[in-house]
Design a protein around this motif. Structure first.
Motif, PDB file in Angstrom:
ATOM      1  N   UNK A  74      17.689  41.991  49.380  1.00  0.00           N
ATOM      2  CA  UNK A  74      18.493  41.189  48.667  1.00  0.00           C
ATOM      3  C   UNK A  74      18.430  39.918  49.102  1.00  0.00           C
ATOM      4  N   UNK A  99      31.389  39.563  44.820  1.00  0.00           N
ATOM      5  CA  UNK A  99      30.700  40.340  45.696  1.00  0.00           C
ATOM      6  C   UNK A  99      29.084  40.223  45.608  1.00  0.00           C
ATOM      7  N   UNK A 100      28.686  40.110  44.363  1.00  0.00           N
ATOM      8  CA  UNK A 100      27.212  39.956  43.992  1.00  0.00           C
ATOM      9  C   UNK A 100      26.576  38.791  44.827  1.00  0.00           C
ATOM     10  N   UNK A 102      27.484  37.732  47.889  1.00  0.00           N
ATOM     11  CA  UNK A 102      27.859  37.879  49.093  1.00  0.00           C
ATOM     12  C   UNK A 102      26.974  37.313  50.290  1.00  0.00           C
ATOM     13  N   UNK A 103      25.947  37.305  49.908  1.00  0.00           N
ATOM     14  CA  UNK A 103      24.771  36.578  50.727  1.00  0.00           C
ATOM     15  C   UNK A 103      24.974  34.984  50.922  1.00  0.00           C
ATOM     16  N   UNK A 105      27.756  33.141  49.884  1.00  0.00           N
ATOM     17  CA  UNK A 105      28.904  32.623  49.208  1.00  0.00           C
ATOM     18  C   UNK A 105      29.585  31.672  50.462  1.00  0.00           C
ATOM     19  N   UNK A 106      29.299  32.016  51.842  1.00  0.00           N
ATOM     20  CA  UNK A 106      29.754  31.326  53.060  1.00  0.00           C
ATOM     21  C   UNK A 106      29.085  29.989  52.932  1.00  0.00           C
ATOM     22  N   UNK A 149      26.429  40.592  38.172  1.00  0.00           N
ATOM     23  CA  UNK A 149      26.598  40.709  39.647  1.00  0.00           C
ATOM     24  C   UNK A 149      25.198  40.790  40.271  1.00  0.00           C
TER      25      UNK A 149
ATOM     26  N   UNK B 161      36.868  37.196  52.447  1.00  0.00           N
ATOM     27  CA  UNK B 161      35.811  37.604  52.086  1.00  0.00           C
ATOM     28  C   UNK B 161      35.566  38.893  52.809  1.00  0.00           C
ATOM     29  N   UNK B 179      24.162  44.712  46.583  1.00  0.00           N
ATOM     30  CA  UNK B 179      24.593  43.299  46.423  1.00  0.00           C
ATOM     31  C   UNK B 179      24.574  42.642  47.887  1.00  0.00           C
ATOM     32  N   UNK B 180      23.620  43.282  48.665  1.00  0.00           N
ATOM     33  CA  UNK B 180      23.273  42.463  49.872  1.00  0.00           C
ATOM     34  C   UNK B 180      24.216  42.916  50.861  1.00  0.00           C
ATOM     35  N   UNK B 181      25.156  43.834  50.985  1.00  0.00           N
ATOM     36  CA  UNK B 181      26.144  44.008  52.012  1.00  0.00           C
ATOM     37  C   UNK B 181      25.252  44.994  52.882  1.00  0.00           C
TER      38      UNK B 181
END
Lengths: 237, 303
Positions: A74, A99-100, A102-103, A105-106, A149, B161, B179-181
């Motif tokens: 991803x 959530x989409x 996620x990679x 957002x920080x 997403x 988060x 989703x890359x988790x």
């Protein structure tokens, strides 16, 4: 942009992919057609890093990705919209979109918020339902959410696994219009479909996958429509 | 009063144990290993205070960290199994830990008396509180300090988060992956956090009970640990606390006057609650109702 070279994947003893070779070019919609059990979803999962290939190479922009974990794939810029939509049912629409992303957002809160707004512009129905639990959306809305997403990770290629499955024909038209729009904005798409007519209407290029092997590749029109449909649904033999 | 404080201590410790399972349930993992980590925390912290003269706070911390460490070790292989297989594997772990302590005989002389776990005889004389002049109220407040800390911590986690990531994994691990988790990181982190909380609860339990043996750490207790978050619901942290109060406070203590009938009613009430509130006591609807009551109260004040 994405090239899959002679990939073998199996589930235990059962070989699902027997040396698949294909490629998706930048800016195009590449379709993968084939009957049930041909290995379409397996190929998607293998590219996405959810399954491991036993042999073969997967290159994305020249970089080998066949050993990367799903999370790293991803990050590399490949987003999968899984079959049956698979939204997070107990989370709100907006939480699903977050959530989409996620990679990133920080690092990029503002960018994520912008992207969420952009998704709401493209999919106004999601904006209306932003607080609603994703599990309570209709099938078409869930498909839009799953697509939105996936776009939230800012991918450079989108893998879509059977976006039409289980949706009413009118909704399928909508979804494919959206796919065309997303592609028109420059997104490269690799699309797996059972609905051969719809898929051929958007494809720049298509592959037929049977028994874990590519048996045809070409542009829509190169193979007679009836033949495509017969082989996409029933396979040869 | 002592009696009620005793119940408050039990509720506090069990709520912590329930939360240790709650963290895992967020990621969709049903674990009966929490009692194993609880046992590790109990024995380790009690060994430190009775045999080596540690103060209770560092002893609890070491117990909690070791609980978390073992949880992490269990977490990696546990990634490979799901659902019922995970339940069986984690029961095996709890049994393993319990039987390990059944065989531990490690005594040493402290101030002229022998202290430490005495294998089949259990681990007696865990007397930190009494030796330091803490009365029941002190102990109860001490336990509830940790209950509040963990509750606030988890509340914050739920809103962050990280909480969203855990819930995403629990909702659908395939979608979470795409989703890359990173599933491994998410699941092992949840396991470790659960182990830390369980280890802490175990240390608190050992010191307030003053005696532990391997029978304490049964599969029954492990079942209670997962029952609290399931009955309370994983909508938010309050559910586990509410369910602990419901089971320990009302069903077990409150119905004591019924004698043998209590057990029958106990089962019946649990079935009833699970039917009436399939998503837990503190589901989204209850929370809305509670919010309404508070909001209603405020508007009444402003008039």
């Amino acid at each position: 942009m994405l090239t899959v070279g002679d990939v073998f994947t199996s589930y235990g003893m059962i070989k699902a992919l027997n040396g698949v070779t294909l490629s998706a070019s930048e800016g195009e919609i590449t379709c993968l057609l084939g009957p049930n059990g041909a290995g379409k979803t397996t190929l998607m999962f293998t590219i996405a890093g959810i399954l491991r290939a036993q042999a073969g190479s997967i290159k994305f922009d020249g970089q080998s990705i066949e050993r990367l974990s799903a999370a790293k794939v991803v990050e590399a810029g490949i987003a999968l919209v899984p079959e049956n939509r698979l939204v997070f049912p107990t989370m709100s629409v907006e939480e699903n979109l977050e959530a989409g992303a996620f990679i990133r957002v920080a690092k990029d809160r503002a960018g994520v918020d912008d992207d969420i707004e952009r998704m709401y512009m493209r999919f106004p129905v999601l904006k209306e339902r932003r607080e609603q639990m994703a599990g309570t959306l209709s099938g078409g809305e869930q498909q839009m959410l799953a697509l939105a997403r996936a776009l939230m990770s800012r991918p450079r290629i989108l893998l879509m696994d059977e976006p039409s499955v289980g949706l009413a024909p009118l909704i399928v038209e909508d979804i494919f219009q959206i796919i065309r729009d997303v592609n028109a904005d420059g997104m490269t798409i690799l699309l797996v479909e059972q609905n051969a007519n719809m898929a051929l209407s958007v494809a720049d290029k298509f592959y037929l996958l049977e028994h874990g092997r590519v048996t045809f590749e070409g542009a829509p029109g190169e193979l007679e429509q009836d033949e495509v449909i017969r082989r996409a649904y029933l396979g040869t033999e | 009063m002592e009696y009620y404080l005793g119940i408050a201590q039990t509720i506090g410790i069990h709520a912590l144990l329930g939360w240790s399972a709650y963290v895992l349930l967020l990621t969709g993992q049903l674990s009966l290993a929490q009692v194993g980590f609880f046992a590790i925390g109990a024995y380790v912290s009690a060994i430190l205070t009775t045999m080596f003269g540690f103060h209770i706070v560092p002893a609890l911390m070491v117990g909690a960290l070791l609980g978390g460490f073992f949880a992490m070790l269990v977490g990696f292989p546990a990634l490979r199994v799901k659902g019922l297989m995970l339940v069986v594997a984690t029961i095996a772990f709890t049994q393993f830990v319990s039987l390990f302590f059944f065989n531990v005989h490690w005594r040493r002389e402290v101030d002229g008396v022998m202290a430490g776990p005495d294998s089949t005889q259990g681990f007696r004389e865990i007397r930190f509180y009494a030796a330091n002049g803490w009365d029941t109220l002190d102990v109860t407040l001490f336990i509830w300090l940790f209950v509040l800390l963990v509750m606030v911590g988890l509340w914050w986690l739920d809103r962050s988060r990280a909480g969203a990531v855990l819930r995403a994994v629990g909702a659908d691990d395939l979608a979470a992956q795409s989703s890359g988790i990173n599933l491994t990181v998410a699941k092992v982190t949840a396991m470790t956090a659960g182990g830390v909380i369980a280890g802490l609860a175990g240390g608190l339990y050992a010191h307030s009970a003053t005696y532990v043996d391997h029978l304490t750490f049964s599969v029954l207790l492990a079942t209670f640990a997962i029952a609290y978050p399931i009955i309370g619901g994983i909508h938010n942290v309050l559910g586990t606390l509410a369910a602990t109060i419901f089971i320990q406070g009302i069903l077990i203590e409150g119905l004591r006057f019924l004698g043998d009938w209590r057990n029958i009613l106990f089962g019946l009430l649990i079935i009833l609650v699970m039917n009436l509130k399939p998503n837990g006591i503190m589901d989204a609807r209850t929370m809305r109702a509670i919010k309404r009551i508070f909001a209603g109260g405020k508007t009444a004040d402003s008039k």
